[in-house]
Design a protein around this motif. Structure first.
Motif, PDB file in Angstrom:
ATOM      1  N   PHE A 236       0.824  -1.201   0.000  1.00 26.20           N
ATOM      2  CA  PHE A 236       0.000   0.000   0.000  1.00 26.20           C
ATOM      3  C   PHE A 236       0.861   1.255   0.000  1.00 26.20           C
ATOM      4  O   PHE A 236       1.980   1.271   0.531  1.00 26.20           O
ATOM      5  CB  PHE A 236      -0.925   0.013   1.219  1.00 26.20           C
ATOM      6  CG  PHE A 236      -2.105  -0.901   1.080  1.00 26.20           C
ATOM      7  CD1 PHE A 236      -3.332  -0.417   0.663  1.00 26.20           C
ATOM      8  CD2 PHE A 236      -1.976  -2.257   1.346  1.00 26.20           C
ATOM      9  CE1 PHE A 236      -4.428  -1.263   0.530  1.00 26.20           C
ATOM     10  CE2 PHE A 236      -3.053  -3.119   1.213  1.00 26.20           C
ATOM     11  CZ  PHE A 236      -4.293  -2.610   0.802  1.00 26.20           C
ATOM     12  N   ALA A 237       0.309   2.316  -0.608  1.00 26.92           N
ATOM     13  CA  ALA A 237       0.960   3.623  -0.626  1.00 26.92           C
ATOM     14  C   ALA A 237       0.351   4.498   0.455  1.00 26.92           C
ATOM     15  O   ALA A 237      -0.874   4.678   0.498  1.00 26.92           O
ATOM     16  CB  ALA A 237       0.778   4.275  -1.991  1.00 26.92           C
ATOM     17  N   TYR A 238       1.198   5.024   1.331  1.00 18.85           N
ATOM     18  CA  TYR A 238       0.744   5.914   2.398  1.00 18.85           C
ATOM     19  C   TYR A 238       0.971   7.354   1.957  1.00 18.85           C
ATOM     20  O   TYR A 238       2.112   7.780   1.749  1.00 18.85           O
ATOM     21  CB  TYR A 238       1.508   5.632   3.687  1.00 18.85           C
ATOM     22  CG  TYR A 238       1.232   6.625   4.789  1.00 18.85           C
ATOM     23  CD1 TYR A 238       0.036   6.584   5.494  1.00 18.85           C
ATOM     24  CD2 TYR A 238       2.161   7.620   5.109  1.00 18.85           C
ATOM     25  CE1 TYR A 238      -0.226   7.501   6.512  1.00 18.85           C
ATOM     26  CE2 TYR A 238       1.913   8.541   6.117  1.00 18.85           C
ATOM     27  CZ  TYR A 238       0.710   8.480   6.813  1.00 18.85           C
ATOM     28  OH  TYR A 238       0.446   9.389   7.807  1.00 18.85           O
ATOM     29  N   PRO A 239      -0.102   8.135   1.770  1.00 21.25           N
ATOM     30  CA  PRO A 239       0.065   9.514   1.277  1.00 21.25           C
ATOM     31  C   PRO A 239       0.548  10.459   2.367  1.00 21.25           C
ATOM     32  O   PRO A 239      -0.043  10.544   3.447  1.00 21.25           O
ATOM     33  CB  PRO A 239      -1.354   9.881   0.813  1.00 21.25           C
ATOM     34  CG  PRO A 239      -2.267   9.050   1.668  1.00 21.25           C
ATOM     35  CD  PRO A 239      -1.524   7.772   1.957  1.00 21.25           C
ATOM     36  N   PHE A 240       1.628  11.176   2.089  1.00 16.27           N
ATOM     37  CA  PHE A 240       2.177  12.165   3.016  1.00 16.27           C
ATOM     38  C   PHE A 240       1.951  13.551   2.433  1.00 16.27           C
ATOM     39  O   PHE A 240       2.223  13.795   1.248  1.00 16.27           O
ATOM     40  CB  PHE A 240       3.676  11.912   3.217  1.00 16.27           C
ATOM     41  CG  PHE A 240       4.345  12.936   4.105  1.00 16.27           C
ATOM     42  CD1 PHE A 240       4.052  12.985   5.454  1.00 16.27           C
ATOM     43  CD2 PHE A 240       5.258  13.847   3.584  1.00 16.27           C
ATOM     44  CE1 PHE A 240       4.663  13.924   6.281  1.00 16.27           C
ATOM     45  CE2 PHE A 240       5.873  14.776   4.401  1.00 16.27           C
ATOM     46  CZ  PHE A 240       5.573  14.820   5.752  1.00 16.27           C
ATOM     47  N   LYS A 241       1.471  14.478   3.258  1.00 19.39           N
ATOM     48  CA  LYS A 241       1.060  15.798   2.761  1.00 19.39           C
ATOM     49  C   LYS A 241       1.988  16.937   3.173  1.00 19.39           C
ATOM     50  O   LYS A 241       1.810  18.068   2.742  1.00 19.39           O
ATOM     51  CB  LYS A 241      -0.355  16.121   3.269  1.00 19.39           C
ATOM     52  CG  LYS A 241      -1.421  15.115   2.859  1.00 19.39           C
ATOM     53  CD  LYS A 241      -1.609  15.074   1.354  1.00 19.39           C
ATOM     54  CE  LYS A 241      -2.753  14.140   0.967  1.00 19.39           C
ATOM     55  NZ  LYS A 241      -2.912  14.055  -0.502  1.00 19.39           N
ATOM     56  N   GLY A 242       2.967  16.675   4.004  1.00 20.06           N
ATOM     57  CA  GLY A 242       3.803  17.759   4.519  1.00 20.06           C
ATOM     58  C   GLY A 242       4.982  18.096   3.633  1.00 20.06           C
ATOM     59  O   GLY A 242       5.089  17.667   2.479  1.00 20.06           O
ATOM     60  N   TYR A 243       5.905  18.866   4.200  1.00 22.61           N
ATOM     61  CA  TYR A 243       7.130  19.251   3.496  1.00 22.61           C
ATOM     62  C   TYR A 243       8.093  18.073   3.457  1.00 22.61           C
ATOM     63  O   TYR A 243       8.302  17.398   4.471  1.00 22.61           O
ATOM     64  CB  TYR A 243       7.792  20.433   4.207  1.00 22.61           C
ATOM     65  CG  TYR A 243       9.082  20.891   3.575  1.00 22.61           C
ATOM     66  CD1 TYR A 243       9.101  21.912   2.636  1.00 22.61           C
ATOM     67  CD2 TYR A 243      10.299  20.295   3.915  1.00 22.61           C
ATOM     68  CE1 TYR A 243      10.284  22.343   2.054  1.00 22.61           C
ATOM     69  CE2 TYR A 243      11.491  20.711   3.342  1.00 22.61           C
ATOM     70  CZ  TYR A 243      11.474  21.728   2.411  1.00 22.61           C
ATOM     71  OH  TYR A 243      12.659  22.148   1.833  1.00 22.61           O
ATOM     72  N   TRP A 244       8.710  17.843   2.304  1.00 22.86           N
ATOM     73  CA  TRP A 244       9.715  16.794   2.152  1.00 22.86           C
ATOM     74  C   TRP A 244      10.673  17.207   1.048  1.00 22.86           C
ATOM     75  O   TRP A 244      10.260  17.652  -0.014  1.00 22.86           O
ATOM     76  CB  TRP A 244       9.053  15.461   1.795  1.00 22.86           C
ATOM     77  CG  TRP A 244      10.009  14.319   1.581  1.00 22.86           C
ATOM     78  CD1 TRP A 244      10.579  13.522   2.528  1.00 22.86           C
ATOM     79  CD2 TRP A 244      10.489  13.817   0.322  1.00 22.86           C
ATOM     80  NE1 TRP A 244      11.374  12.566   1.948  1.00 22.86           N
ATOM     81  CE2 TRP A 244      11.342  12.723   0.588  1.00 22.86           C
ATOM     82  CE3 TRP A 244      10.264  14.193  -1.005  1.00 22.86           C
ATOM     83  CZ2 TRP A 244      11.981  12.009  -0.421  1.00 22.86           C
ATOM     84  CZ3 TRP A 244      10.911  13.485  -2.020  1.00 22.86           C
ATOM     85  CH2 TRP A 244      11.754  12.405  -1.711  1.00 22.86           C
TER      86      TRP A 244
END
Length: 399
Positions: A236-244
């Motif tokens: 599964f792909a875990y969506p990350f929304k912050g700065y990277w």
């Protein structure tokens, strides 16, 4: 009987980082300074602590001395534990011989013994060369809810940049059906962040199979992830929304430092929320003299500013003399900028001595690129370093 750990983190910190040129000639990339008072690895270690993960194996290989010394006992990150904490894991002698880590997957495979000591249900695999704040406990919760064999953190990137990343093509429920390594024509914009969570038994199974394949490059992205997809594993792909930010190049490192300044920075390190910890020498407060001025910049403890600093990040102990100007630049610890000298669009490593009336770098947007000077250089009065120069030595005409 020692208490088992639910999740152990393994932090890959052995890469050479050749695209950072002079900055990694004698230092592992995760130990490169960042943001005025940090090292790149501070972000991953702090994320672990802030996520409730107190057992971290740091896998080192290339130029590990500075990094090993910096991490020490792990005390600045509250990782100086008797059971668990942070442990340095270099390649070591085994009964059947010794060899360097051959790839990211092989590095973890060689250290499964460390994982097994804590009998964790899950293993978190991390890279030590990214700048971001993330709660790994949210990702672990997602992994468990999905009943996944492997969960991969992804971040949306512009379609124009997707070809630079490993791209995860996923269904609406997050299940991954295809992985493309730097595709010419990407089908999605879900870029892998190099952050993985595995069930421990699943990880051991696929790493053993990968190690037994003589044709494998022993790499997670190139070999292990595709093998898992081909065998039908639940991924599964875990969506990350912050700065990277991947700071693997001089340009991206400069950009990430610039992202810290301004009234509304892209990454705010001034907040106490999800604090980033570091090992810092005690210094006196910074000082700005009557002739000095600072605009839209980060100035760290111990700096002395008698000249002008604009849109820049200065580390501890930097001195900018009267009449000198630093603009759109990142200046590492203990560097001295002499009277009348101008530094534009540059990164200067530690302990550089810039003489009087020197000229370093060009202007932002000129197209020539960032100028980068290596540590401990001494520039005589009047030295000129051209736009885009990356060096640890003076130009021949100035020697």
């Amino acid at each position: 009987m020692l208490q088992k750990k639910e999740c152990v983190a393994m932090l890959l910190a052995g890469g050479q980082g050749s695209r950072l040129y002079n900055l990694t000639e004698k230092t592992a990339k995760p130990a490169v300074p960042f943001g005025g008072k940090y090292r790149i690895i501070d972000f991953t270690l702090s994320n672990c602590v802030n996520s409730g993960i107190d057992t971290v194996g740091v896998l080192t290989q290339y130029q590990p001395y500075v990094l090993n010394e910096y991490i020490g006992s792990g005390q600045p990150w509250d990782l100086d534990k008797t059971y668990g904490g942070v442990k340095i894991l270099p390649p070591y002698q085994r009964a059947n011989g010794a060899y360097w880590y051959k790839g990211t997957a092989n590095a973890i495979y060689q250290n499964l013994g460390f994982v097994e000591r804590y009998d964790p249900d899950y293993v978190l695999i991390l890279s030590g060369d990214h700048i971001y704040k993330m709660d790994y406990s949210d990702m672990l919760r997602y992994h468990k809810e999905k009943g996944a064999d492997c969960t991969i953190a992804v971040i949306d990137v512009p379609l124009s940049e997707a070809s630079r990343f490993g791209i995860m093509n996923a269904n609406d429920d997050g299940s991954i059906y295809e992985f493309e390594e730097k595709p010419s024509h990407p089908k999605s914009t879900k870029a892998s962040m190099g952050i993985y969570i595995f069930g421990t038994g699943v990880l051991e199974k696929y790493l053993a199979a990968d190690d037994a394949d003589p044709s494998s490059a022993n790499d997670f992205g190139k070999n292990v992830i595709p093998a898992m997809l081909n065998s039908g594993a639940k991924m599964f792909a875990y969506p990350f929304k912050g700065y990277w930010k991947d700071v693997g190049t001089v340009q991206s490192l400069w950009e990430a430092n610039m992202d810290l300044i301004g009234e509304n920075p892209a990454l705010d390190l001034r907040t106490s929320e999800r604090r980033i910890f570091s090992r810092n020498a005690t210094r006196p407060p910074h000082f700005i003299g009557k002739s000095g001025s600072v605009e839209n910049s980060l100035i760290t403890e111990g700096c002395e500013i008698y000249g002008k600093v604009v849109n820049s990040v200065l580390f501890g102990g930097v001195r900018v003399a009267e009449g000198a100007e630093v603009r759109d630049s990142v200046i590492f610890e203990e560097t001295r900028i002499g009277e009348g000298s101008i530094v534009n669009y540059s990164i200067l490593d530690c302990r550089i001595k810039v003489g009087k009336n020197c000229r370093i770098g060009g202007t932002l947007g000129s197209g020539a690129g960032i100028s980068l000077l290596g540590a401990d250089m001494e520039l005589p009065d009047g030295t000129v370093i051209k736009d885009g120069t990356m060096t640890s030595e003076l130009p021949k005409e100035d020697k």
